[in-house]
Design an enzyme around this catalytic site. Structure first.
Site, mmCIF file in Angstrom:
data_model
loop_
_atom_site.group_PDB
_atom_site.id
_atom_site.type_symbol
_atom_site.label_atom_id
_atom_site.label_comp_id
_atom_site.label_asym_id
_atom_site.label_seq_id
_atom_site.Cartn_x
_atom_site.Cartn_y
_atom_site.Cartn_z
ATOM 1 N N GLY A 200 2.218 -18.277 -50.877
ATOM 2 C CA GLY A 200 1.554 -18.450 -52.173
ATOM 3 C C GLY A 200 1.385 -17.089 -52.824
ATOM 4 N N ASP A 223 6.556 -19.202 -52.612
ATOM 5 C CA ASP A 223 5.697 -19.861 -53.602
ATOM 6 C C ASP A 223 6.447 -21.055 -54.168
ATOM 7 O OD1 ASP A 223 3.746 -20.402 -55.801
ATOM 8 O OD2 ASP A 223 2.951 -18.447 -55.230
ATOM 9 N N HIS A 261 -8.865 -20.762 -50.447
ATOM 10 C CA HIS A 261 -10.019 -21.197 -51.262
ATOM 11 C C HIS A 261 -9.611 -22.237 -52.313
ATOM 12 C CE1 HIS A 261 -10.107 -18.403 -55.085
ATOM 13 N NE2 HIS A 261 -8.899 -18.816 -54.839
#
Ligand SMILES: C[S@@+](CC[C@H](N)C(=O)[O-])C[C@H]1O[C@@H](n2cnc3c(N)ncnc32)[C@H](O)[C@@H]1O
Length: 357
Positions: A200, A223, A261
Protein backbone atom coordinates in the site's frame (compact mmCIF):
# COMPACT_ATOMS: atom_id res chain seq x y z
CA UNK A 1 -27.98 9.71 39.33
CA UNK A 2 -27.96 13.50 38.91
CA UNK A 3 -24.63 15.23 38.31
CA UNK A 4 -23.02 16.59 41.50
CA UNK A 5 -23.26 20.19 40.30
CA UNK A 6 -25.81 22.49 41.87
CA UNK A 7 -27.84 24.72 39.59
CA UNK A 8 -26.14 27.81 41.02
CA UNK A 9 -22.65 26.37 40.92
CA UNK A 10 -19.88 28.23 39.02
CA UNK A 11 -18.92 24.73 37.78
CA UNK A 12 -21.96 24.94 35.56
CA UNK A 13 -20.49 27.94 33.78
CA UNK A 14 -17.22 26.05 33.29
CA UNK A 15 -18.91 23.09 31.67
CA UNK A 16 -20.98 25.43 29.58
CA UNK A 17 -17.67 26.92 28.33
CA UNK A 18 -16.46 23.44 27.48
CA UNK A 19 -19.57 22.81 25.41
CA UNK A 20 -19.30 26.16 23.61
CA UNK A 21 -15.65 25.40 22.93
CA UNK A 22 -16.60 22.11 21.29
CA UNK A 23 -19.52 23.56 19.37
CA UNK A 24 -17.20 26.11 17.86
CA UNK A 25 -14.09 24.00 17.34
CA UNK A 26 -14.78 23.88 13.63
CA UNK A 27 -13.95 27.59 13.62
CA UNK A 28 -10.29 26.71 14.31
CA UNK A 29 -10.37 24.50 11.24
CA UNK A 30 -12.16 27.05 9.13
CA UNK A 31 -9.80 29.86 10.16
CA UNK A 32 -6.87 27.71 9.09
CA UNK A 33 -8.66 26.86 5.86
CA UNK A 34 -9.44 30.46 4.90
CA UNK A 35 -6.04 31.81 5.91
CA UNK A 36 -4.43 29.27 3.58
CA UNK A 37 -6.99 29.78 0.81
CA UNK A 38 -6.33 33.51 0.96
CA UNK A 39 -2.61 32.73 0.77
CA UNK A 40 -1.74 34.62 3.98
CA UNK A 41 1.30 32.46 4.89
CA UNK A 42 2.65 32.87 1.34
CA UNK A 43 2.21 36.65 1.40
CA UNK A 44 4.02 37.02 4.73
CA UNK A 45 6.73 34.62 3.56
CA UNK A 46 7.27 36.61 0.35
CA UNK A 47 7.41 39.84 2.38
CA UNK A 48 10.40 38.30 4.19
CA UNK A 49 9.83 40.06 7.52
CA UNK A 50 6.95 40.74 9.94
CA UNK A 51 4.05 42.48 8.23
CA UNK A 52 1.64 44.92 9.80
CA UNK A 53 -2.00 44.02 9.46
CA UNK A 54 -2.48 46.99 7.16
CA UNK A 55 0.33 45.76 4.89
CA UNK A 56 -1.26 42.33 4.89
CA UNK A 57 -4.67 43.72 3.97
CA UNK A 58 -3.07 45.80 1.19
CA UNK A 59 -1.39 42.71 -0.22
CA UNK A 60 -4.51 40.52 -0.15
CA UNK A 61 -6.79 40.40 -3.21
CA UNK A 62 -9.89 41.18 -1.13
CA UNK A 63 -12.54 43.87 -0.79
CA UNK A 64 -10.69 46.31 1.50
CA UNK A 65 -13.93 46.98 3.38
CA UNK A 66 -13.43 43.46 4.78
CA UNK A 67 -10.10 44.38 6.43
CA UNK A 68 -11.69 43.83 9.85
CA UNK A 69 -12.16 40.17 8.88
CA UNK A 70 -8.42 39.79 8.27
CA UNK A 71 -7.61 41.31 11.67
CA UNK A 72 -9.97 38.88 13.32
CA UNK A 73 -8.70 35.89 11.38
CA UNK A 74 -5.13 36.74 12.33
CA UNK A 75 -6.13 37.24 15.96
CA UNK A 76 -7.44 33.68 16.32
CA UNK A 77 -4.53 32.24 14.33
CA UNK A 78 -1.99 34.07 16.53
CA UNK A 79 -3.85 32.69 19.51
CA UNK A 80 -3.59 29.17 18.03
CA UNK A 81 0.15 29.49 17.38
CA UNK A 82 0.12 29.77 13.59
CA UNK A 83 1.53 33.30 13.59
CA UNK A 84 3.32 35.45 16.12
CA UNK A 85 3.41 39.17 16.69
CA UNK A 86 6.84 40.75 16.46
CA UNK A 87 7.85 44.32 16.96
CA UNK A 88 8.64 46.26 13.83
CA UNK A 89 9.60 49.58 15.42
CA UNK A 90 12.16 49.99 18.21
CA UNK A 91 9.63 51.50 20.63
CA UNK A 92 7.34 48.45 20.21
CA UNK A 93 4.61 50.76 18.96
CA UNK A 94 4.26 48.95 15.63
CA UNK A 95 3.79 45.21 15.64
CA UNK A 96 3.83 42.87 12.68
CA UNK A 97 2.66 39.31 12.02
CA UNK A 98 5.31 36.73 11.38
CA UNK A 99 5.41 33.04 10.61
CA UNK A 100 5.82 30.28 13.19
CA UNK A 101 7.17 26.78 12.38
CA UNK A 102 3.54 25.68 11.93
CA UNK A 103 2.69 28.34 9.35
CA UNK A 104 5.88 27.56 7.45
CA UNK A 105 4.24 24.23 6.66
CA UNK A 106 1.31 26.13 5.13
CA UNK A 107 3.35 27.89 2.44
CA UNK A 108 2.07 26.53 -0.86
CA UNK A 109 5.30 25.79 -2.70
CA UNK A 110 7.52 24.72 0.19
CA UNK A 111 8.59 21.11 -0.23
CA UNK A 112 7.04 20.07 3.08
CA UNK A 113 3.88 22.11 2.61
CA UNK A 114 0.64 20.83 4.10
CA UNK A 115 -1.34 23.23 1.90
CA UNK A 116 -2.62 20.44 -0.37
CA UNK A 117 -3.57 18.33 2.65
CA UNK A 118 -5.68 21.18 4.00
CA UNK A 119 -7.32 21.67 0.60
CA UNK A 120 -8.12 17.95 0.32
CA UNK A 121 -9.59 17.81 3.82
CA UNK A 122 -12.12 20.54 2.96
CA UNK A 123 -13.11 19.10 -0.38
CA UNK A 124 -16.85 18.26 -0.52
CA UNK A 125 -15.93 14.56 -0.91
CA UNK A 126 -14.14 14.73 2.43
CA UNK A 127 -16.84 16.78 4.15
CA UNK A 128 -20.06 15.10 2.98
CA UNK A 129 -19.68 11.82 4.93
CA UNK A 130 -19.76 13.79 8.20
CA UNK A 131 -23.44 14.55 7.48
CA UNK A 132 -24.23 10.84 7.35
CA UNK A 133 -22.67 9.53 10.55
CA UNK A 134 -25.96 9.13 12.42
CA UNK A 135 -27.41 7.24 9.45
CA UNK A 136 -24.29 5.02 9.41
CA UNK A 137 -24.77 4.19 13.10
CA UNK A 138 -28.20 2.84 12.20
CA UNK A 139 -27.39 0.91 9.02
CA UNK A 140 -25.13 -2.03 8.05
CA UNK A 141 -22.65 -0.15 5.93
CA UNK A 142 -18.93 -0.24 6.68
CA UNK A 143 -18.34 3.53 6.84
CA UNK A 144 -20.20 6.82 6.62
CA UNK A 145 -18.33 7.30 3.35
CA UNK A 146 -20.11 4.23 1.98
CA UNK A 147 -23.43 5.49 3.34
CA UNK A 148 -22.85 8.76 1.50
CA UNK A 149 -21.47 7.55 -1.83
CA UNK A 150 -22.66 3.93 -2.00
CA UNK A 151 -19.11 2.50 -2.35
CA UNK A 152 -15.99 2.25 -0.20
CA UNK A 153 -13.41 5.04 -0.30
CA UNK A 154 -10.76 3.06 -2.23
CA UNK A 155 -13.37 1.93 -4.80
CA UNK A 156 -14.41 5.56 -5.17
CA UNK A 157 -10.78 6.59 -5.72
CA UNK A 158 -10.37 3.84 -8.35
CA UNK A 159 -13.28 5.32 -10.34
CA UNK A 160 -12.58 9.03 -9.92
CA UNK A 161 -9.18 9.98 -11.26
CA UNK A 162 -9.32 13.45 -9.69
CA UNK A 163 -9.91 12.01 -6.23
CA UNK A 164 -7.24 9.36 -6.83
CA UNK A 165 -4.72 12.05 -7.75
CA UNK A 166 -5.69 14.28 -4.85
CA UNK A 167 -5.46 11.43 -2.32
CA UNK A 168 -2.09 10.26 -3.65
CA UNK A 169 -0.79 13.83 -3.50
CA UNK A 170 -2.03 14.13 0.08
CA UNK A 171 -0.15 10.94 0.98
CA UNK A 172 3.01 12.21 -0.73
CA UNK A 173 2.86 15.42 1.29
CA UNK A 174 2.29 13.52 4.50
CA UNK A 175 5.16 11.16 3.79
CA UNK A 176 7.80 13.67 2.73
CA UNK A 177 8.63 14.92 6.21
CA UNK A 178 8.41 11.47 7.74
CA UNK A 179 10.64 9.88 5.11
CA UNK A 180 13.37 12.48 5.68
CA UNK A 181 13.32 11.79 9.42
CA UNK A 182 13.20 8.05 8.87
CA UNK A 183 16.15 8.00 6.52
CA UNK A 184 18.14 10.53 8.50
CA UNK A 185 17.60 9.15 11.98
CA UNK A 186 16.67 5.48 11.58
CA UNK A 187 19.24 4.28 9.05
CA UNK A 188 19.89 1.12 11.05
CA UNK A 189 16.38 -0.11 10.28
CA UNK A 190 17.31 -0.79 6.65
CA UNK A 191 21.05 -1.38 7.00
CA UNK A 192 21.44 -5.13 6.52
CA UNK A 193 18.22 -5.66 4.59
CA UNK A 194 18.40 -6.91 1.00
CA UNK A 195 14.77 -6.53 -0.05
CA UNK A 196 11.73 -4.62 1.13
CA UNK A 197 8.10 -4.45 -0.02
CA UNK A 198 6.13 -1.32 0.81
CA UNK A 199 2.59 -2.65 0.89
CA UNK A 200 0.00 0.00 0.00
CA UNK A 201 2.99 2.21 -0.72
CA UNK A 202 0.95 4.63 -2.83
CA UNK A 203 2.97 6.32 -5.58
CA UNK A 204 6.15 5.18 -3.83
CA UNK A 205 7.48 8.35 -2.24
CA UNK A 206 8.79 6.56 0.86
CA UNK A 207 10.08 3.50 -1.02
CA UNK A 208 11.85 5.77 -3.50
CA UNK A 209 13.55 7.72 -0.72
CA UNK A 210 14.66 4.44 0.89
CA UNK A 211 15.80 3.00 -2.47
CA UNK A 212 17.85 6.13 -3.18
CA UNK A 213 19.44 6.09 0.28
CA UNK A 214 20.21 2.35 0.12
CA UNK A 215 21.22 1.52 -3.48
CA UNK A 216 21.81 -2.17 -2.62
CA UNK A 217 18.31 -2.61 -1.23
CA UNK A 218 15.71 -3.92 -3.71
CA UNK A 219 12.46 -2.09 -3.03
CA UNK A 220 9.00 -2.98 -4.29
CA UNK A 221 5.84 -0.92 -4.00
CA UNK A 222 2.63 -2.93 -3.99
CA UNK A 223 -0.58 -0.96 -4.47
CA UNK A 224 -3.92 -1.10 -6.25
CA UNK A 225 -3.79 -0.93 -10.07
CA UNK A 226 -5.26 2.59 -10.34
CA UNK A 227 -2.56 3.93 -7.98
CA UNK A 228 0.58 2.47 -9.56
CA UNK A 229 -0.57 2.40 -13.20
CA UNK A 230 2.03 4.04 -15.43
CA UNK A 231 4.63 4.61 -12.68
CA UNK A 232 8.22 3.99 -13.70
CA UNK A 233 10.56 2.14 -11.36
CA UNK A 234 14.32 2.55 -11.08
CA UNK A 235 17.29 0.18 -10.84
CA UNK A 236 16.26 -0.85 -7.33
CA UNK A 237 12.58 0.15 -7.19
CA UNK A 238 9.75 -1.82 -8.78
CA UNK A 239 6.01 -1.12 -8.83
CA UNK A 240 3.63 -4.05 -8.56
CA UNK A 241 -0.13 -3.85 -9.06
CA UNK A 242 -1.96 -6.11 -6.69
CA UNK A 243 -4.18 -6.64 -3.71
CA UNK A 244 -2.62 -7.04 -0.28
CA UNK A 245 -5.50 -9.27 0.82
CA UNK A 246 -4.54 -11.77 -1.89
CA UNK A 247 -0.77 -11.89 -2.10
CA UNK A 248 2.35 -9.95 -1.19
CA UNK A 249 5.69 -10.29 -3.04
CA UNK A 250 8.42 -12.05 -1.07
CA UNK A 251 11.07 -9.91 0.65
CA UNK A 252 13.24 -9.70 3.79
CA UNK A 253 10.83 -7.18 5.22
CA UNK A 254 7.39 -5.81 4.54
CA UNK A 255 6.52 -2.22 5.39
CA UNK A 256 2.99 -1.05 6.16
CA UNK A 257 2.83 2.69 6.55
CA UNK A 258 -0.61 3.99 7.39
CA UNK A 259 -2.24 0.84 6.05
CA UNK A 260 -3.62 -1.06 9.00
CA UNK A 261 -5.43 1.96 10.44
CA UNK A 262 -7.59 1.83 7.28
CA UNK A 263 -8.90 -1.62 8.18
CA UNK A 264 -10.97 -3.57 10.68
CA UNK A 265 -9.22 -5.98 13.06
CA UNK A 266 -10.27 -8.98 10.94
CA UNK A 267 -8.85 -7.45 7.76
CA UNK A 268 -5.64 -6.46 9.55
CA UNK A 269 -5.10 -10.04 10.70
CA UNK A 270 -5.63 -11.24 7.09
CA UNK A 271 -3.04 -8.75 5.78
CA UNK A 272 -0.58 -9.53 8.56
CA UNK A 273 -0.88 -13.26 7.78
CA UNK A 274 -0.16 -12.51 4.10
CA UNK A 275 2.87 -10.48 5.18
CA UNK A 276 4.07 -13.40 7.29
CA UNK A 277 3.93 -15.67 4.23
CA UNK A 278 6.08 -13.16 2.32
CA UNK A 279 9.00 -12.85 4.78
CA UNK A 280 11.68 -15.26 6.12
CA UNK A 281 11.92 -16.34 9.77
CA UNK A 282 13.02 -13.90 12.47
CA UNK A 283 16.46 -15.57 12.60
CA UNK A 284 16.86 -14.92 8.89
CA UNK A 285 16.00 -11.25 9.27
CA UNK A 286 12.28 -11.41 8.53
CA UNK A 287 10.10 -8.67 9.94
CA UNK A 288 7.13 -6.44 9.28
CA UNK A 289 7.70 -2.73 9.80
CA UNK A 290 4.54 -0.89 10.77
CA UNK A 291 4.26 2.88 10.83
CA UNK A 292 1.00 3.84 12.47
CA UNK A 293 -0.34 5.51 15.60
CA UNK A 294 -0.35 3.95 19.03
CA UNK A 295 -3.08 5.78 20.89
CA UNK A 296 -2.13 7.09 24.28
CA UNK A 297 1.64 7.00 24.00
CA UNK A 298 2.65 8.91 27.11
CA UNK A 299 4.88 11.33 25.23
CA UNK A 300 2.04 12.58 23.07
CA UNK A 301 0.44 14.76 25.74
CA UNK A 302 -3.14 15.91 25.76
CA UNK A 303 -3.17 17.53 22.32
CA UNK A 304 -1.33 14.62 20.71
CA UNK A 305 -3.79 12.11 22.09
CA UNK A 306 -6.68 14.28 21.01
CA UNK A 307 -5.29 14.39 17.46
CA UNK A 308 -4.95 10.60 17.51
CA UNK A 309 -8.58 10.34 18.62
CA UNK A 310 -9.60 12.71 15.80
CA UNK A 311 -7.86 10.33 13.42
CA UNK A 312 -9.63 7.38 14.99
CA UNK A 313 -13.05 8.92 14.33
CA UNK A 314 -11.92 9.94 10.88
CA UNK A 315 -10.91 6.34 10.06
CA UNK A 316 -14.31 5.19 11.26
CA UNK A 317 -16.09 7.70 9.04
CA UNK A 318 -14.06 7.13 5.88
CA UNK A 319 -12.81 3.55 5.76
CA UNK A 320 -14.03 1.21 8.51
CA UNK A 321 -10.58 1.58 10.07
CA UNK A 322 -9.39 2.58 13.53
CA UNK A 323 -6.41 3.85 15.49
CA UNK A 324 -5.22 1.39 18.13
CA UNK A 325 -3.75 1.25 21.61
CA UNK A 326 -0.61 -0.83 22.24
CA UNK A 327 -2.77 -3.62 23.66
CA UNK A 328 -4.92 -3.66 20.54
CA UNK A 329 -1.85 -3.79 18.30
CA UNK A 330 -0.40 -6.60 20.37
CA UNK A 331 -3.58 -8.65 19.96
CA UNK A 332 -3.49 -8.22 16.17
CA UNK A 333 0.16 -9.37 16.02
CA UNK A 334 -0.42 -12.46 18.13
CA UNK A 335 -3.71 -13.31 16.38
CA UNK A 336 -1.81 -13.23 13.07
CA UNK A 337 0.80 -15.66 14.44
CA UNK A 338 3.72 -13.32 15.15
CA UNK A 339 5.92 -14.08 18.16
CA UNK A 340 7.15 -10.65 19.28
CA UNK A 341 7.32 -6.96 18.47
CA UNK A 342 9.33 -3.89 19.37
CA UNK A 343 8.35 -0.22 19.30
CA UNK A 344 11.49 1.10 17.69
CA UNK A 345 10.91 4.75 17.05
CA UNK A 346 8.51 7.63 17.62
CA UNK A 347 7.71 9.59 14.49
CA UNK A 348 5.54 12.45 15.75
CA UNK A 349 2.09 11.05 16.40
CA UNK A 350 3.06 7.76 14.81
CA UNK A 351 5.37 4.98 15.89
CA UNK A 352 7.55 2.57 14.02
CA UNK A 353 6.94 -0.97 15.19
CA UNK A 354 9.01 -4.02 14.15
CA UNK A 355 6.95 -7.19 14.25
CA UNK A 356 8.71 -10.57 14.14
CA UNK A 357 7.38 -13.90 12.81
C1 LIG B 1 -3.54 5.68 3.71
S1 LIG B 1 -2.83 5.26 2.18
C2 LIG B 1 -1.13 5.06 2.62
C3 LIG B 1 -0.20 5.22 1.45
C4 LIG B 1 1.28 5.14 1.81
N1 LIG B 1 1.62 3.95 2.55
C5 LIG B 1 1.66 6.36 2.61
O1 LIG B 1 1.66 6.31 3.83
O2 LIG B 1 1.93 7.40 1.99
C6 LIG B 1 -3.37 3.61 1.94
C7 LIG B 1 -2.83 2.97 0.67
O3 LIG B 1 -3.25 1.61 0.64
C8 LIG B 1 -3.63 1.29 -0.68
N2 LIG B 1 -4.53 0.14 -0.65
C9 LIG B 1 -5.81 0.12 -0.22
N3 LIG B 1 -6.32 -1.12 -0.36
C10 LIG B 1 -5.32 -1.89 -0.88
C11 LIG B 1 -5.24 -3.26 -1.26
N4 LIG B 1 -6.29 -4.07 -1.10
N5 LIG B 1 -4.07 -3.71 -1.76
C12 LIG B 1 -3.01 -2.89 -1.93
N6 LIG B 1 -3.04 -1.58 -1.59
C13 LIG B 1 -4.18 -1.09 -1.07
C14 LIG B 1 -4.29 2.57 -1.17
O4 LIG B 1 -4.40 2.63 -2.57
C15 LIG B 1 -3.36 3.62 -0.59
O5 LIG B 1 -2.30 3.92 -1.46
Amino acid sequence: MALPIGEQSPELLKVQDLIWNHIYRFISSMSLRYATELGIPDIIHRHGKPMTLQQLVDALPINKAKAHGVYRLMWILIHSGFFIEEKISEDNAVMGCWLTPASRLLIKDESFSMFQIIQACYDPIALKPWDHVKEWFENDESSAFETTFGITYFDYASRDSKENESFNELMVKDTQILSNVLIGDCKKIFNRMKSLVDVGGGVGILAKAIADAFPDLQCTVLDLPHVVAGLQGTKNLTYVRGNMFESIPKADAVMLKWILHDSSDEDCVTVLKKCKEAIPSKDNGGKVIIIDMIIGNKKDGHRGIETQLFYDISMMVFVNGKERTQKEWEKLFFDAGYTSYKIVYELGLRSLIDVYP
